[in-house]
Design a protein around this motif. Sequence first.
Motif, PDB file in Angstrom:
ATOM      1  N   ARG A   1      10.103  -7.533  15.164  1.00  0.00           N
ATOM      2  CA  ARG A   1      10.138  -6.855  13.866  1.00  0.00           C
ATOM      3  C   ARG A   1       8.961  -5.894  13.765  1.00  0.00           C
ATOM      4  NH1 ARG A   1       7.731  -7.633   8.761  1.00  0.00           N
ATOM      5  NH2 ARG A   1       9.054  -7.136   6.970  1.00  0.00           N
ATOM      6  N   PHE A   2       9.250  -4.668  13.345  1.00  0.00           N
ATOM      7  CA  PHE A   2       8.216  -3.659  13.136  1.00  0.00           C
ATOM      8  C   PHE A   2       8.217  -3.255  11.671  1.00  0.00           C
ATOM      9  CE2 PHE A   2       7.072   0.829  12.615  1.00  0.00           C
ATOM     10  CZ  PHE A   2       5.774   0.793  13.093  1.00  0.00           C
ATOM     11  N   TYR A   3       7.003  -3.133  11.101  1.00  0.00           N
ATOM     12  CA  TYR A   3       6.869  -2.743   9.699  1.00  0.00           C
ATOM     13  C   TYR A   3       5.749  -1.722   9.559  1.00  0.00           C
ATOM     14  CZ  TYR A   3       5.977  -3.016   4.677  1.00  0.00           C
ATOM     15  OH  TYR A   3       5.807  -2.698   3.347  1.00  0.00           O
ATOM     16  N   SER A   4       6.002  -0.693   8.768  1.00  0.00           N
ATOM     17  CA  SER A   4       5.003   0.347   8.527  1.00  0.00           C
ATOM     18  C   SER A   4       5.065   0.760   7.069  1.00  0.00           C
ATOM     19  CB  SER A   4       5.284   1.554   9.429  1.00  0.00           C
ATOM     20  OG  SER A   4       4.393   2.616   9.139  1.00  0.00           O
ATOM     21  N   GLN A   5       3.895   0.908   6.432  1.00  0.00           N
ATOM     22  CA  GLN A   5       3.880   1.346   5.041  1.00  0.00           C
ATOM     23  C   GLN A   5       2.710   2.286   4.775  1.00  0.00           C
ATOM     24  OE1 GLN A   5       3.360  -2.197   2.479  1.00  0.00           O
ATOM     25  NE2 GLN A   5       1.271  -1.544   2.077  1.00  0.00           N
ATOM     26  N   THR A   6       2.883   3.133   3.743  1.00  0.00           N
ATOM     27  CA  THR A   6       1.808   3.974   3.245  1.00  0.00           C
ATOM     28  C   THR A   6       1.046   3.198   2.182  1.00  0.00           C
ATOM     29  OG1 THR A   6       3.234   4.949   1.549  1.00  0.00           O
ATOM     30  CG2 THR A   6       3.168   6.046   3.696  1.00  0.00           C
ATOM     31  N   GLU A   7      -0.117   3.696   1.791  1.00  0.00           N
ATOM     32  CA  GLU A   7      -0.913   2.976   0.803  1.00  0.00           C
ATOM     33  C   GLU A   7      -0.525   3.362  -0.617  1.00  0.00           C
ATOM     34  OE1 GLU A   7      -4.917   4.037   1.756  1.00  0.00           O
ATOM     35  OE2 GLU A   7      -4.982   5.622   0.260  1.00  0.00           O
ATOM     36  N   ALA A   8      -0.746   2.431  -1.540  1.00  0.00           N
ATOM     37  CA  ALA A   8      -0.518   2.712  -2.951  1.00  0.00           C
ATOM     38  C   ALA A   8      -1.571   3.712  -3.436  1.00  0.00           C
ATOM     39  CB  ALA A   8      -0.607   1.424  -3.760  1.00  0.00           C
ATOM     40  N   GLU A   9      -1.210   4.512  -4.416  1.00  0.00           N
ATOM     41  CA  GLU A   9      -2.145   5.524  -4.927  1.00  0.00           C
ATOM     42  C   GLU A   9      -3.339   4.898  -5.635  1.00  0.00           C
ATOM     43  OE1 GLU A   9      -0.680   7.518  -8.721  1.00  0.00           O
ATOM     44  OE2 GLU A   9       1.207   6.910  -7.775  1.00  0.00           O
ATOM     45  N   TYR A  10      -3.278   3.606  -5.957  1.00  0.00           N
ATOM     46  CA  TYR A  10      -4.385   2.933  -6.643  1.00  0.00           C
ATOM     47  C   TYR A  10      -5.292   2.176  -5.683  1.00  0.00           C
ATOM     48  CZ  TYR A  10      -0.740   3.716 -10.088  1.00  0.00           C
ATOM     49  OH  TYR A  10       0.253   4.286 -10.857  1.00  0.00           O
ATOM     50  N   PHE A  11      -5.015   2.250  -4.375  1.00  0.00           N
ATOM     51  CA  PHE A  11      -5.801   1.491  -3.395  1.00  0.00           C
ATOM     52  C   PHE A  11      -6.973   2.309  -2.867  1.00  0.00           C
ATOM     53  CE2 PHE A  11      -6.873   0.695   1.015  1.00  0.00           C
ATOM     54  CZ  PHE A  11      -7.224  -0.643   0.965  1.00  0.00           C
ATOM     55  N   ALA A  12      -8.088   1.630  -2.665  1.00  0.00           N
ATOM     56  CA  ALA A  12      -9.220   2.177  -1.924  1.00  0.00           C
ATOM     57  C   ALA A  12      -9.968   1.002  -1.296  1.00  0.00           C
ATOM     58  CB  ALA A  12     -10.148   2.977  -2.835  1.00  0.00           C
ATOM     59  N   PRO A  13     -10.575   1.178  -0.126  1.00  0.00           N
ATOM     60  CA  PRO A  13     -11.295   0.081   0.530  1.00  0.00           C
ATOM     61  C   PRO A  13     -12.542  -0.341  -0.247  1.00  0.00           C
ATOM     62  CG  PRO A  13     -10.749   1.840   2.074  1.00  0.00           C
ATOM     63  CD  PRO A  13     -10.499   2.374   0.697  1.00  0.00           C
ATOM     64  N   TYR A  14     -13.222  -1.300   0.316  1.00  0.00           N
ATOM     65  CA  TYR A  14     -14.457  -1.857  -0.241  1.00  0.00           C
ATOM     66  C   TYR A  14     -15.479  -0.759  -0.557  1.00  0.00           C
ATOM     67  CZ  TYR A  14     -18.933  -4.436   0.046  1.00  0.00           C
ATOM     68  OH  TYR A  14     -20.182  -4.946  -0.177  1.00  0.00           O
ATOM     69  N   GLU A  15     -15.929  -0.731  -1.813  1.00  0.00           N
ATOM     70  CA  GLU A  15     -16.936   0.210  -2.301  1.00  0.00           C
ATOM     71  C   GLU A  15     -16.520   1.681  -2.174  1.00  0.00           C
ATOM     72  OE1 GLU A  15     -20.887  -0.750  -0.759  1.00  0.00           O
ATOM     73  OE2 GLU A  15     -21.217  -1.771  -2.683  1.00  0.00           O
TER      74      GLU A  15
END
Length: 244
Positions: A142-156
């Motif tokens: 199984r392969f899965y790929s997604q883009t990030e949500a517009e409200y996401f950002a990494p630590y700090e």
Amino acid sequence: YTITGNPNYNPIFNEFTNTSRNSYSFGLGFSQIVSRNFQTLFALDLVLQQGLLSTPYQRVYFSDIEDSYIENFHLADAIEQLPDTRFKAAIGNRMSYYINEFIVLRSFYRYYFDDWGITSHTANIEIPIKIGGKFTLYPSYRFYSQTEAEYFAPYEKHVSTEKFYTSDYDLSKFNANQYGFGITYTDIFTNAHLWIFGLKNIDIKFNYYERDSGFNAMFVVGGFKFILDDRKKSIPKLMNKIGF
């Protein structure tokens, strides 16, 4: 406890006024037998969620606020904040092709998108292989790929002036692979018994899952299926005892 770094620690937190969530879903499927060896299924799924969609224990750290610590523990500046509505849609196709009496090819593809900015692709292939009359092997990928949500950002990486923010990596951009192998034992005539129940099949599957973010996991799933065997003479007596 002594707070170091920024001693004027003042996290952003407003008590939730709505702690409920409602989900409404609609599904539509269309299946078609194309030939003796080939069949396919098309599916459409729509989901609308309303209410508390953020997770209170997901912490967020802002880049424009000085860090505060207790010993080596970094104190969070806020918990994630997400919109109170989310619309999801997915379109998928499942296909099964009978190669011969020993091998069947099964595939699945799904395209997903939502109004938080995530789009994803899922592709899965499984090849059941019959070994004799009772055993079947199930290699799969199984392969899965997604883009990030517009409200996401990494630590700090978030700033405190944003209205919505999350650092939950389930909402980030990533690719994932899952490798699986299973085996099923089937006894059509249920020769093995546990009291008045006949053993129909045993199913065991091993999976290895990995993301390109560094997360990986292994899990094993097992199952046993028993059926009531009315060939056993004890069944009529049992039925009489319990009033049937």
